[in-house]
Design a protein around this motif. Structure first.
Motif, PDB file in Angstrom:
ATOM      1  N   VAL A 216     -21.704 -19.283   4.176  1.00  0.00           N
ATOM      2  CA  VAL A 216     -21.015 -20.559   3.526  1.00  0.00           C
ATOM      3  C   VAL A 216     -21.930 -21.049   2.318  1.00  0.00           C
ATOM      4  CG1 VAL A 216     -20.406 -21.429   5.873  1.00  0.00           C
ATOM      5  CG2 VAL A 216     -22.768 -22.102   4.968  1.00  0.00           C
ATOM      6  N   SER A 217     -20.969 -21.941   1.423  1.00  0.00           N
ATOM      7  CA  SER A 217     -21.421 -22.193   0.334  1.00  0.00           C
ATOM      8  C   SER A 217     -21.166 -23.636   0.270  1.00  0.00           C
ATOM      9  CB  SER A 217     -20.642 -21.473  -0.881  1.00  0.00           C
ATOM     10  OG  SER A 217     -19.495 -21.819  -1.058  1.00  0.00           O
ATOM     11  N   PRO A 218     -21.589 -24.248  -0.850  1.00  0.00           N
ATOM     12  CA  PRO A 218     -21.163 -25.924  -1.044  1.00  0.00           C
ATOM     13  C   PRO A 218     -19.679 -26.056  -1.329  1.00  0.00           C
ATOM     14  CG  PRO A 218     -22.985 -25.176  -2.588  1.00  0.00           C
ATOM     15  CD  PRO A 218     -22.536 -23.955  -1.798  1.00  0.00           C
ATOM     16  N   SER A 219     -18.821 -25.172  -1.293  1.00  0.00           N
ATOM     17  CA  SER A 219     -17.512 -25.369  -1.602  1.00  0.00           C
ATOM     18  C   SER A 219     -16.657 -26.021  -0.441  1.00  0.00           C
ATOM     19  CB  SER A 219     -16.785 -23.780  -1.567  1.00  0.00           C
ATOM     20  OG  SER A 219     -15.466 -24.086  -1.764  1.00  0.00           O
ATOM     21  N   PRO A 220     -15.671 -26.940  -1.006  1.00  0.00           N
ATOM     22  CA  PRO A 220     -14.895 -27.663  -0.121  1.00  0.00           C
ATOM     23  C   PRO A 220     -14.435 -26.723   1.239  1.00  0.00           C
ATOM     24  CG  PRO A 220     -14.502 -28.476  -2.118  1.00  0.00           C
ATOM     25  CD  PRO A 220     -15.403 -27.367  -2.353  1.00  0.00           C
ATOM     26  N   PHE A 221     -14.136 -25.605   0.882  1.00  0.00           N
ATOM     27  CA  PHE A 221     -13.385 -24.676   1.735  1.00  0.00           C
ATOM     28  C   PHE A 221     -14.424 -24.223   2.927  1.00  0.00           C
ATOM     29  CE2 PHE A 221     -11.297 -23.802  -2.511  1.00  0.00           C
ATOM     30  CZ  PHE A 221     -10.084 -24.059  -1.946  1.00  0.00           C
ATOM     31  N   ALA A 222     -15.667 -24.490   2.868  1.00  0.00           N
ATOM     32  CA  ALA A 222     -16.651 -24.028   4.010  1.00  0.00           C
ATOM     33  C   ALA A 222     -16.290 -24.425   5.311  1.00  0.00           C
ATOM     34  CB  ALA A 222     -17.983 -24.263   3.089  1.00  0.00           C
ATOM     35  N   ARG A 223     -15.924 -25.853   5.260  1.00  0.00           N
ATOM     36  CA  ARG A 223     -15.704 -25.956   6.862  1.00  0.00           C
ATOM     37  C   ARG A 223     -14.437 -25.304   7.289  1.00  0.00           C
ATOM     38  NH1 ARG A 223     -18.100 -31.283   7.696  1.00  0.00           N
ATOM     39  NH2 ARG A 223     -16.236 -32.031   8.998  1.00  0.00           N
ATOM     40  N   ARG A 224     -13.490 -25.323   6.537  1.00  0.00           N
ATOM     41  CA  ARG A 224     -12.229 -24.489   7.172  1.00  0.00           C
ATOM     42  C   ARG A 224     -12.603 -22.971   7.344  1.00  0.00           C
ATOM     43  NH1 ARG A 224      -7.663 -23.276   9.391  1.00  0.00           N
ATOM     44  NH2 ARG A 224      -6.644 -21.753   8.298  1.00  0.00           N
ATOM     45  N   VAL A 225     -13.461 -22.660   6.577  1.00  0.00           N
ATOM     46  CA  VAL A 225     -14.044 -21.111   7.082  1.00  0.00           C
ATOM     47  C   VAL A 225     -14.912 -21.193   8.293  1.00  0.00           C
ATOM     48  CG1 VAL A 225     -15.661 -19.305   6.054  1.00  0.00           C
ATOM     49  CG2 VAL A 225     -14.281 -20.223   4.718  1.00  0.00           C
ATOM     50  N   VAL A 226     -15.483 -21.984   8.527  1.00  0.00           N
ATOM     51  CA  VAL A 226     -16.452 -22.277   9.907  1.00  0.00           C
ATOM     52  C   VAL A 226     -15.157 -22.444  11.084  1.00  0.00           C
ATOM     53  CG1 VAL A 226     -18.014 -23.547  11.190  1.00  0.00           C
ATOM     54  CG2 VAL A 226     -18.537 -22.959   8.826  1.00  0.00           C
ATOM     55  N   ARG A 227     -14.385 -23.168  10.721  1.00  0.00           N
ATOM     56  CA  ARG A 227     -13.395 -23.257  11.959  1.00  0.00           C
ATOM     57  C   ARG A 227     -12.733 -22.188  12.138  1.00  0.00           C
ATOM     58  NH1 ARG A 227     -12.438 -28.474   9.200  1.00  0.00           N
ATOM     59  NH2 ARG A 227     -13.368 -29.980  10.338  1.00  0.00           N
TER      60      ARG A 227
END
Length: 853
Positions: A216-227
């Motif tokens: 993960v990174s600080p990107s706003p996409f990170a939470r989507r990637v985790v899910r």
């Protein structure tokens, strides 16, 4: 049994230590031809039990022994309580063991099995026993086949089958137990595989089981990637980790980006992932290295959202992961942002550090002045070094932006002031263009590397500080004793590390948490705050500030988890509300809480052990006292009862002399009984600390005279010699207690010497003490018993019929030591024993007027 028969056929020395055939003919057939160790028969509650004979097995000492039912509880009176302890002793003796155990008997699965089957299994085996096994073989059978074997009587005798199938061996239970057995065996095999790969330095992962690592990174996409990764892990039933790599660029992130990283890792933990924060120069390299260490089969990463020119300049993490991953699959996931916003994501800019930029300008101006002074005498290359030195100084102190400005200004200043034509940006010689380019590149590289090293040094310093504080706290907790001292030390260390107010709450007898130490700035106990920490204690989960449970609380409450459960709660109120947003901070707090919990549990166990020891000593003292005094109390009571009965039944027929003799016996035995009870009470007062010394100035001859008078008729047939100098000073003492000491010493002499033997009492005075000696001509003491004679319940060899409890001399020592004096015993030349009592003269005795003589 089949394996044992094969081993025996190969020539191995195999015996059967214990096998329970349960009446199964096929099991009994496999026992034929194998040498058995005769069982040990134990009588228990009218039943004869067959038990494994450990001593016979050790005496036989085979190469391999079969011991069935590892979780079996041995009959009372056996050497070990559990059969697995017998097996451990066999292993310690160098004997190989084959054994069997059902999965429901493993200690770690006991609660799980109880929830599944509704039956609490009482006989368990520690997991460490299974972990120490050299080989584990799973005996598996489909549930339908096992139920059929039950019905055919191949597992239990027919009378037990129906109840077993109805209560425990239901099909659903068997399916669940089968899965537990498979998972337990698979976990062991997986651990063996990891050890093999590590021992043989195998770098590539073996994808025998799916394991997923999410980067993960600080990107706003990170939470989507985790899910998305969570859904993938659930579908594959795979373990998964979420990793964030701290590179030097992490230090330049805005507060918003840092919070986003912390929220992403916190979400990952809530979804069941294990989170880790790595540190390194390259995100891809650190991710791949960690993936290989964990035998990861799939790496999940978010789709890059930056522009192509930035990707071309700084590189793509995705492309680098794909190149370095080797046999590991890489999944690139995209999706909608958490918050819809137009345009691309752009990091929130930092506030400009104008002081740093101004300093950069000033440093370049200083370097220019210095170079101008050196210009006539030094080559141009040396002047370039002056500017590079200035760039390094700016980079080390003010960071990346000011150092880049210093690099550009240095090149410009060098061109204007030192390259002809002077005071102009024009260049007469084209070779200086190369010098400018190299100077600019070198200055930029030096400044970048210096900033990076500075950031790494700062990160290392912070990690070292956290590690050092944790180490110091662990060392201090290991040295301290007592719950209060441990709690105060833990609060001090945690408060220093996290700059927080800290408190530790421990339960009282009713289970309600009370403050053991520390303060969270709550003048009176806030009911809402108490409810939060009580919830954390009862549910063994964190609650309060920064958690998903009761987040409105003013502090974070973390349960103190130990081996026997939750023993308390740690409360932390940070100065900044977001202090524990970062996962590494929460993990560090968990480490501190774990250390604190273990230390408190150790102290509580020590207190319990001490209390148990005191109870044991009290019980032992009570038993010893009862056994010691029972006969001594019963003898005078029996004598008194007999004499009184004679007077009541035949008193009218007895002459006066006989009645007087009986009354005299009653009186003597009553006095003897009174002495016994008095000694017991005195010993109790000494042991409990209730004895109080009331010192007054007394002449020693009065104390001696009172003691001789108290003994009265018992000294009628004894010659008693007293040598008390007339100039003896007054002595500060408790007259009643010291008189009791003399009576006990004289009574001891009367018991242990022959009738008619002499007694001697002598006193001497020194500058700071008075000594009193009581001597006899008895048998004396055996060598080495001079100190033991003052122990409780010590008895020597009696010459007469009167016995003692063995407390008189112990009471003497307690009284004299309470006076600050000493008492000793020694054999006399020519036979006999002398007791020497010393009493201190703490101050000058008062003078007695002559007319008071």
């Amino acid at each position: 049994l089949e394996e044992a028969r094969e081993r025996r056929g190969a020539g191995a020395d195999v015996v059967v230590g214990y096998v329970e055939p349960h009446g199964r003919p096929e099991t009994e057939a496999l026992l034929v031809g194998l040498e058995p160790v005769p069982p040990r028969l134990v009588e228990y509650r009218g039943t004869r039990l067959r038990e494994f004979d450990l001593d016979a097995a050790l005496a036989r000492r085979p190469a391999l022994i079969l011991v069935d039912e590892l979780a079996h509880t041995n009959a009372p009176g056996s050497r070990h309580a559990k059969r697995w302890q017998d097996v451990q002793e066999l292993l310690a003796a160098g004997i190989d063991v084959y054994s069997t155990v059902n999965v429901q008997h493993l200690e770690s699965l006991n609660d799980v099995v109880a929830k599944i089957t509704g039956v609490q299994v009482r006989e368990t085996v520690p997991d460490s026993v299974l972990e120490e096994a050299d080989e584990v073989e799973l005996i598996d059978l489909p549930p339908d086949d096992l139920i059929q074997r039950l019905k055919e009587g191949k597992v239990y005798v027919p009378g037990q089958v129906e109840e077993a199938v109805r209560k425990f061996f239901r099909k659903g239970n068997l399916i669940a137990l089968r899965e537990l057995a498979l998972r337990t065996t698979a976990a062991r095999v997986d651990a063996q595989m990891d050890v093999y790969r590590r021992d043989h330095a195998i770098p590539t992962p073996w994808p025998v089981a799916e394991r997923i690592l999410v980067c993960v990174s600080p990107s706003p996409f990170a939470r989507r990637v985790v899910r998305a990764a969570r859904r993938m892990a659930a579908g594959l039933r795979a373990e998964w980790w979420v990793a964030y790599v701290e590179t030097p660029a992490h230090a330049r992130l805005s507060a918003e980006d840092r919070d986003r990283v912390a929220e992403t890792l916190r979400l990952s933990e809530q979804l069941g992932a294990r989170t880790v924060t790595l540190t390194g120069q390259s995100v891809a390299e650190e991710t791949v290295v960690y993936a290989r260490e964990r035998n990861v089969s799939k790496i999940v990463v978010g789709k890059p959202g930056g522009s192509r020119w930035r990707e071309a300049l700084s590189g793509s993490v995705v492309n680098e992961l794909i190149r370095k991953s080797g046999d590991i699959d890489v999944y690139v996931i995209t999706g909608e942002r958490e918050v819809a916003e137009p345009g691309r994501f752009r990091p929130r800019p930092h506030a400009t550090d104008w002081a740093g930029y101004a300093t950069a300008v000033g440093v370049v101006a200083f370097c220019t002045t210095l170079a101008w002074l050196l210009f006539p005498a030094f080559e141009m290359a040396n002047l370039v070094m002056v500017y590079l030195l200035g760039v390094v100084l700016v980079a080390a102190r003010w960071g990346h932006g000011p150092s880049i400005l210093a690099s550009v200004l240095s090149v410009a200043a060098f061109d204007v002031f030192f390259v002809p034509p002077y005071l102009s940006f024009a260049v007469s010689d084209s070779q200086y263009l190369v010098t400018f380019a190299v100077m600019l590149v070198v200055a930029a590289v030096i400044s970048t590397l210096t900033v990076r090293i500075r950031q790494q040094a700062e990160s290392a310093r912070q990690r070292e500080r956290r590690t050092t504080v944790l180490h110091e706290m662990s060392g201090e907790l290991a040295r301290l004793r007592g719950v209060d001292e441990l709690v105060r030390a833990a609060i001090r260390h945690i408060g220093e590390v996290f700059a927080s107010e800290v408190a530790v709450f421990l339960p009282d007898a009713s289970g309600r948490l009370v403050t053991r130490a520390g303060s969270l700035l709550t003048p009176e106990d806030d009911p809402s705050e108490h409810g939060v920490r009580q919830w954390a204690y009862e549910h063994s989960q964190p609650a309060g500030l920064g958690t998903e449970t009761l987040p409105g609380a003013r502090a974070l409450y973390r349960p103190l988890l130990a081996s026997r459960g939750t023993i308390g709660v740690l409360g932390v109120r940070p100065a900044a509300p977001q202090a524990f947003a970062a996962p590494e901070q929460r993990h560090l707090l968990e480490a501190f809480a774990a250390q604190t919990a273990l230390a408190i549990e150790r102290a509580l166990l020590a207190e319990e052990a001490e209390q148990a020891q005191l109870r044991t000593e009290s019980e032992r003292l009570r038993d010893t006292l009862l056994s010691s005094v029972s006969h001594d109390l019963r003898t005078p009571l029996a004598t008194i009862t007999g004499a009184a009965s004679s007077l009541l039944e035949a008193g009218d027929h007895l002459d006066r002399a006989a009645r007087r003799e009986l009354l005299q016996v009653i009186r003597e035995e009553a006095e003897r009984l009174n002495r016994l009870v008095h000694n017991l009470l005195d010993m109790t007062r000494l042991e409990s600390g209730a004895l109080q010394i009331r010192k007054e100035w007394h002449p020693l001859e009065e104390i001696v005279g009172a003691a001789l008078a108290r003994l009265g008729t018992r000294l009628e047939d004894r010659p008693v010699t007293t040598r008390l100098p007339p100039d003896l000073p007054l002595v500060p003492l408790d007259g009643v207690l010291v008189e009791q000491v003399l009576i006990n010493l004289l009574d001891n002499a009367l018991k242990y010497t022959r009738a008619g033997s002499p007694l001697e009492i002598a006193a001497t005075a020194g500058d700071d003490q008075v000594a009193l000696e009581i001597a006899d001509r008895g048998p004396g003491l055996p060598p080495g018993e001079e100190t033991r004679v003052f122990d409780k319940f010590y008895r020597g060899r009696l010459t007469g019929t009167e016995r003692g409890v063995g407390l008189g001399l112990a009471i003497c020592r307690g009284i004299i030591e309470a006076h600050g004096g000493g008492i000793s015993a020694a054999n006399r030349p020519g036979g006999g024993l002398v007791f020497r009592v010393t009493l201190p003269l703490a101050e000058k005795p008062p003078e007695i007027p002559a007319d008071d003589d």
